[in-house]
Enzyme design. Structure first.
Site: not given
Length: 217
Positions: A27, A56, A82-84
């Site tokens: 997402t 996310a 965890i999307k960074l």
């Protein structure tokens, strides 16, 4: 190659999950906006549907704030990734979160150099945006080949997650380039199934079967 669904639409994800075509979900803020739902609420529901990683994305751009948001997202479910953003602060946060045992996805990758740094930071995934590169007249699949070569040269464990996939050809290019994962919009994933010659051949077989006058069951 694994398939992730690039969507925050629960019904779309559920439909593909029922077909056993989903290995994970990605997402981003734009997809959350389109869903019209709270990020924590919809992400939790997605995580309950899918066993694989669910990316996310943090909305912060500075390290300390990224870490705070990541801590909140990590509590949603065990399969959260965890999307960074692939920035200096994003790399720093990736290194710290990886040390905590969390899965990470460094996104908005547009160069092999960025992908190299993502691997050095210990990212679980790096997401090269091949469609957006194509929009700029740059061959996105070439970038995937470059990253694959670099990662193989040094035995990096970071997985290549081909993103910004706009066409079925992009999926084929990702597979040929050695990408570990392709994150695909639901419509494109469904389009992989169809081919006009399949439809034509099936109709011929059905017509001939009717002529036999037989029933199997």
């Amino acid at each position: 190659m694994k398939f992730f669904v690039d969507s925050a639409n629960i019904e779309e994800i559920r439909e593909l999950q029922n077909l056993s075509l989903v290995d994970g979900v990605t997402t981003n803020p734009s997809l959350i906006l389109n869903s019209g739902r709270n990020i924590l609420e919809v992400t939790k529901e997605i995580c309950s549907l899918v066993k694989g990683p669910v990316s996310a994305e943090v909305a912060a751009t500075e390290f300390e704030d990224m870490m705070k948001e990541a801590a909140v997202l990590a509590k949603v479910a065990d399969n959260i990734c965890i999307k960074l953003p692939l920035t200096l602060d994003g790399l720093k946060a990736c290194k710290a979160l990886t040390a905590e045992g969390l899965k990470t996805n460094l996104t908005l990758c547009f160069s092999a150099n960025q992908a190299l740094l993502a691997a050095k930071a210990g990212a679980t995934f790096v997401s090269p945006f091949i469609g957006r590169l194509d929009d700029c007249g740059i061959n996105g699949s070439e970038l995937l080949h470059e990253i694959r070569t670099i990662y193989d040269n040094y035995n990096f464990e970071t997985q290549i997650l081909a993103a910004s996939i706009r066409t079925v050809s992009h999926v084929k290019e990702a597979a040929l380039s050695g990408a570990d994962v392709a994150t695909v919009p639901p419509a494109i994933l469904k389009a992989l199934i169809t081919h006009p010659l399949t439809d034509k051949g099936l109709q011929i077989f059905l017509n001939d079967w009717k002529k036999t006058g037989q029933n199997i069951a």
